[in-house]
Write an enzyme that holds these catalytic residues in place. Sequence first.
Site, PDB file in Angstrom:
ATOM      1  N   THR A  96      39.659  38.348  31.223  1.00 17.92           N
ATOM      2  CA  THR A  96      38.798  37.757  32.676  1.00 17.92           C
ATOM      3  C   THR A  96      39.034  36.362  32.682  1.00 17.92           C
ATOM      4  O   THR A  96      39.969  35.841  31.794  1.00 17.92           O
ATOM      5  CB  THR A  96      37.267  37.892  31.779  1.00 17.92           C
ATOM      6  OG1 THR A  96      37.427  37.374  30.703  1.00 17.92           O
ATOM      7  CG2 THR A  96      36.709  39.126  31.508  1.00 17.92           C
ATOM      8  N   GLU A 119      41.718  41.937  52.759  1.00 22.48           N
ATOM      9  CA  GLU A 119      42.246  43.137  52.094  1.00 22.48           C
ATOM     10  C   GLU A 119      43.664  42.829  52.339  1.00 22.48           C
ATOM     11  O   GLU A 119      44.189  42.552  53.485  1.00 22.48           O
ATOM     12  CB  GLU A 119      41.789  44.478  53.016  1.00 22.48           C
ATOM     13  CG  GLU A 119      40.548  44.798  52.540  1.00 22.48           C
ATOM     14  CD  GLU A 119      39.969  46.156  52.913  1.00 22.48           C
ATOM     15  OE1 GLU A 119      40.596  46.669  53.820  1.00 22.48           O
ATOM     16  OE2 GLU A 119      38.977  46.418  52.738  1.00 22.48           O
ATOM     17  N   ARG A 130      33.581  33.836  37.389  1.00 18.93           N
ATOM     18  CA  ARG A 130      33.602  35.411  36.947  1.00 18.93           C
ATOM     19  C   ARG A 130      34.889  35.910  37.514  1.00 18.93           C
ATOM     20  O   ARG A 130      34.737  35.867  38.963  1.00 18.93           O
ATOM     21  CB  ARG A 130      31.993  35.964  37.227  1.00 18.93           C
ATOM     22  CG  ARG A 130      30.953  35.444  36.462  1.00 18.93           C
ATOM     23  CD  ARG A 130      29.812  36.268  36.317  1.00 18.93           C
ATOM     24  NE  ARG A 130      29.889  37.290  35.229  1.00 18.93           N
ATOM     25  CZ  ARG A 130      29.572  36.905  33.968  1.00 18.93           C
ATOM     26  NH1 ARG A 130      29.046  35.572  33.836  1.00 18.93           N
ATOM     27  NH2 ARG A 130      29.917  37.668  32.988  1.00 18.93           N
ATOM     28  N   LYS A 169      35.328  33.416  30.196  1.00 15.02           N
ATOM     29  CA  LYS A 169      35.098  33.065  28.767  1.00 15.02           C
ATOM     30  C   LYS A 169      35.696  32.039  28.563  1.00 15.02           C
ATOM     31  O   LYS A 169      35.433  31.013  29.125  1.00 15.02           O
ATOM     32  CB  LYS A 169      35.460  34.671  28.197  1.00 15.02           C
ATOM     33  CG  LYS A 169      34.443  35.772  28.743  1.00 15.02           C
ATOM     34  CD  LYS A 169      34.858  37.066  27.821  1.00 15.02           C
ATOM     35  CE  LYS A 169      34.147  38.189  28.596  1.00 15.02           C
ATOM     36  NZ  LYS A 169      34.599  39.560  27.938  1.00 15.02           N
TER      37      LYS A 169
HETATM   38  C1  LIG Z   1      34.237  40.892  28.395  1.00 13.69           C
HETATM   39  C2  LIG Z   1      35.480  41.889  28.200  1.00 13.69           C
HETATM   40  C3  LIG Z   1      35.710  42.771  29.547  1.00 13.69           C
HETATM   41  C4  LIG Z   1      34.863  43.025  30.601  1.00 13.69           C
HETATM   42  O1  LIG Z   1      34.803  41.965  31.264  1.00 13.69           O
HETATM   43  P1  LIG Z   1      33.561  41.864  32.439  1.00 13.69           P
HETATM   44  O2  LIG Z   1      34.018  41.152  33.385  1.00 13.69           O
HETATM   45  O3  LIG Z   1      32.323  42.000  31.732  1.00 13.69           O
HETATM   46  O4  LIG Z   1      33.727  43.473  33.154  1.00 13.69           O
HETATM   47  C5  LIG Z   1      36.910  43.336  29.218  1.00 13.69           C
HETATM   48  N1  LIG Z   1      37.759  43.456  27.999  1.00 13.69           N
HETATM   49  C6  LIG Z   1      37.208  42.581  26.842  1.00 13.69           C
HETATM   50  C7  LIG Z   1      37.864  42.648  25.703  1.00 13.69           C
HETATM   51  C8  LIG Z   1      35.921  41.876  26.975  1.00 13.69           C
HETATM   52  O5  LIG Z   1      35.848  41.166  25.937  1.00 13.69           O
END
Ligand SMILES: *Cc1c(COP(=O)(O)O)cnc(C)c1O
Length: 411
Positions: A223, A53, A232, A226
Amino acid sequence: MKTLSQTDPAILELIGKETKRQEEGIELIASENYASKAVMEALGSSLTNKYSEGYVGKRYYGGNQVIDEVESLAIERCKKLFNCEHVNVQPLSGSPANAAVYFATLKPGDKVLGLQLDHGGHLSHGHPVNFSGLLYNFTQYQVDKETGRINMEKVREIALKEKPKMILAGFSAYSRNLEWKKFKEIADEVGAITFADIAHIAGLIAGKAIESPIPYFDIVSSTTHKTLRGPRGAIIMCKEKFAKDIDKSVFPGMQGGPHDHATAARAVAFHEALQPEFQTYAKNVIENAQAMAAELMAAGLKIISDGTDNHLMVVDVTSKGISGKEAERVLDLVGISTSRSTIPFDPRKPMDPSGIRLGTPAITTRGFDAEDSRAVARAITQAIENHSDNKKLESIRESILALCKKRPLYS
Ligand SMILES: *Cc1c(COP(=O)(O)O)cnc(C)c1O
């Protein structure tokens, strides 16, 4: 995974099944990708055992000398990759990152302008069932019915009328480039904070294939799993002026200890994205999406906005006498993963909408080229057109398997 096979064969077996599914299927879910073995090794490391933390040099636990070096490296590489003034690499995922941005800059009830969910926005951009819509007063802009594109004149009109405290630009299902500079000009006119959510396109920006909002925007969240192809997780980048508030909002405002193994894996992903090959990857992702879109349109399928500038497209499948949910099911049968999607002004319901969303980040990682992408598009059209012909679906499944064998994962 020798140890796991002895300790927990049930879980090992499930992991094996999922790996096989990923290897033998075509992944077109626009938000998914295949992280490298290096990223996964960092994720599976001893760093998962640590509590830390706080921030580099200011931890609330001892024994953080190594973790400080890991987090510093992640920060340094991220700054180099995106050319940002400040970055927080601790947000656990995209939605918590956006929550931290709102907590840092808004009071409950403050007005925010964002893209409507069924026009391509994200749940965390003010949807009524999400914390964002419950806590803040979101006003939403849409895409134009005829063009399927965001009309910046309309965004400006809404902004002048509503005087939001923040203007949010970003999407989960929009296939056109955003006009960052225009968003910034509108925000300046009404004195709003600018916030870009680049969760979907961060890898394309890092790979210099599309324009970055970072020179213009106050705050940019993303994120890391992606198009960026990391673990993640999420990051928040901002101008120095917002650095203290963002950091305080992530910890201790929203979170406890950061996930240090995931911080290390982010650092690995940033390192990979800094290599010249990643620019080729980003360019190929877009080329593949454009090849797929052209082939689908030639087969008579409507793509929202009639094409794509990025890695994704939203396809209206109803002209083929099928719904988005049914298309998702039939494509699953032949080994193509997609996600049903609403289309702008969708006459159907969200659980069974008119469209599917397709994306090319994952197939491009496994080496698919434009010709492969056209072959996938043809398989999609055939499966949709023959959705009740099991024999035909079986033969499409065979061709998909052959394509996957030709382009193995982690070759
Ligand atoms: C996927 C996504 C998120 C959220 O991400 P998580 O990791 O699933 O919480 C936030 N904003 C946008 C535009 C996204 O496409």
